[in-house]
Design a protein around this motif. Sequence first.
Motif, PDB file in Angstrom:
ATOM      1  N   PRO A   6      35.634  34.485  49.364  1.00  0.00           N
ATOM      2  CA  PRO A   6      35.093  35.829  49.287  1.00  0.00           C
ATOM      3  C   PRO A   6      35.360  36.455  47.924  1.00  0.00           C
ATOM      4  O   PRO A   6      36.381  36.203  47.293  1.00  0.00           O
ATOM      5  N   TYR A   7      34.438  37.313  47.512  1.00  0.00           N
ATOM      6  CA  TYR A   7      34.461  37.919  46.186  1.00  0.00           C
ATOM      7  C   TYR A   7      34.183  39.410  46.318  1.00  0.00           C
ATOM      8  O   TYR A   7      33.257  39.804  47.035  1.00  0.00           O
ATOM      9  N   ILE A   8      34.985  40.230  45.671  1.00  0.00           N
ATOM     10  CA  ILE A   8      34.782  41.676  45.671  1.00  0.00           C
ATOM     11  C   ILE A   8      34.058  42.027  44.383  1.00  0.00           C
ATOM     12  O   ILE A   8      34.490  41.635  43.299  1.00  0.00           O
ATOM     13  N   GLY A  32      34.684  42.346  39.104  1.00  0.00           N
ATOM     14  CA  GLY A  32      34.885  41.714  40.398  1.00  0.00           C
ATOM     15  C   GLY A  32      36.099  40.809  40.382  1.00  0.00           C
ATOM     16  O   GLY A  32      36.670  40.530  39.327  1.00  0.00           O
ATOM     17  N   CYS A  33      36.476  40.361  41.566  1.00  0.00           N
ATOM     18  CA  CYS A  33      37.597  39.433  41.684  1.00  0.00           C
ATOM     19  C   CYS A  33      37.474  38.670  42.998  1.00  0.00           C
ATOM     20  O   CYS A  33      36.849  39.122  43.950  1.00  0.00           O
ATOM     21  N   THR A  34      38.094  37.519  43.023  1.00  0.00           N
ATOM     22  CA  THR A  34      38.180  36.732  44.248  1.00  0.00           C
ATOM     23  C   THR A  34      39.251  37.342  45.149  1.00  0.00           C
ATOM     24  O   THR A  34      40.285  37.788  44.666  1.00  0.00           O
ATOM     25  N   ALA A  35      38.971  37.370  46.443  1.00  0.00           N
ATOM     26  CA  ALA A  35      39.924  37.914  47.419  1.00  0.00           C
ATOM     27  C   ALA A  35      39.924  37.005  48.633  1.00  0.00           C
ATOM     28  O   ALA A  35      39.120  37.160  49.540  1.00  0.00           O
ATOM     29  N   ASP A  36      40.826  36.055  48.649  1.00  0.00           N
ATOM     30  CA  ASP A  36      40.840  35.052  49.709  1.00  0.00           C
ATOM     31  C   ASP A  36      41.524  35.593  50.961  1.00  0.00           C
ATOM     32  O   ASP A  36      42.705  35.382  51.199  1.00  0.00           O
ATOM     33  N   PHE A  37      40.748  36.310  51.789  1.00  0.00           N
ATOM     34  CA  PHE A  37      41.298  36.865  53.024  1.00  0.00           C
ATOM     35  C   PHE A  37      40.850  36.082  54.245  1.00  0.00           C
ATOM     36  O   PHE A  37      41.091  36.500  55.366  1.00  0.00           O
ATOM     37  N   THR A  44      44.757  42.078  56.286  1.00  0.00           N
ATOM     38  CA  THR A  44      44.639  42.162  54.838  1.00  0.00           C
ATOM     39  C   THR A  44      44.110  43.550  54.495  1.00  0.00           C
ATOM     40  O   THR A  44      43.420  44.179  55.294  1.00  0.00           O
ATOM     41  N   PHE A  45      44.443  44.028  53.295  1.00  0.00           N
ATOM     42  CA  PHE A  45      44.126  45.404  52.935  1.00  0.00           C
ATOM     43  C   PHE A  45      43.464  45.478  51.566  1.00  0.00           C
ATOM     44  O   PHE A  45      43.752  44.673  50.678  1.00  0.00           O
ATOM     45  N   LEU A  46      42.617  46.474  51.446  1.00  0.00           N
ATOM     46  CA  LEU A  46      41.923  46.763  50.200  1.00  0.00           C
ATOM     47  C   LEU A  46      42.070  48.253  49.932  1.00  0.00           C
ATOM     48  O   LEU A  46      41.845  49.068  50.826  1.00  0.00           O
ATOM     49  N   THR A  59      44.336  44.829  46.152  1.00  0.00           N
ATOM     50  CA  THR A  59      44.376  44.096  47.413  1.00  0.00           C
ATOM     51  C   THR A  59      45.817  43.820  47.824  1.00  0.00           C
ATOM     52  O   THR A  59      46.703  43.703  46.981  1.00  0.00           O
ATOM     53  N   ASP A  60      46.008  43.714  49.130  1.00  0.00           N
ATOM     54  CA  ASP A  60      47.262  43.223  49.707  1.00  0.00           C
ATOM     55  C   ASP A  60      46.836  42.155  50.707  1.00  0.00           C
ATOM     56  O   ASP A  60      46.471  42.463  51.839  1.00  0.00           O
TER      57      ASP A  60
END
Length: 148
Positions: A6-8, A32-37, A44-46, A59-60
Motif C-alpha cells: 500500500p502507498y499513501i 507519497g510513501c509506502t505504508a505496509d499495514f 495501524t494509525f495515520l 504513520t504508526d
Amino acid sequence: MERVFPYISVMVNNGSLSYDHSKDGRWTELAGCTADFRNRDHDTFLAVRYSRGRLTVMTDLEDKNEWKNCIDITGVRLPTGYYFGASAGTGDLSDNHDIISMKLFQLMVEHTPDEENIDWTKIEPSVNFLKSPKGYPGTNPQKIPRNN
C-alpha cells in the motif's frame, strides 16, 4: 520510480486536475510513501495535520506508539468548510482496507494581523509550487492553474 503498495499519496486539487487511476495518480502527486499495514495483528494509525500552510502525514504501523514521518509539504493552501475523505481506490485493486474510525480536531493557531482578515472559506486550494512529477516528460515547476 517503482512504488510498493500500500502507498499513501497526497494531491491538492482546485477542480482543474484529474486523478489518473491507471497511473495511481502519479502525475498529480505532491508526495507519497509506502505504508505496509497489510496483515497486521494490531491496529495501524495515520495522522494527517494541516497547519499554517504545512501538510504532514505520519504513520504508526508497528504498534509501538511511535510516529514516523511519511509526508511533509509546505506552501499548501486549503480552505475551511470542506470535507475530509479517504479512498483505497487505485489502478491495481488487489485487496481492501477498513477505516475503523476517524477523529478530526480543529487546531487553534495564532494568526498574523494580515491573516486575521482572510476569509478562510474562500481560499482556493493550491500549492505554491508543484515539483515536476517523477518521470513525466516536459514538465516544469508551476502553480496549479486556476479556473477563472
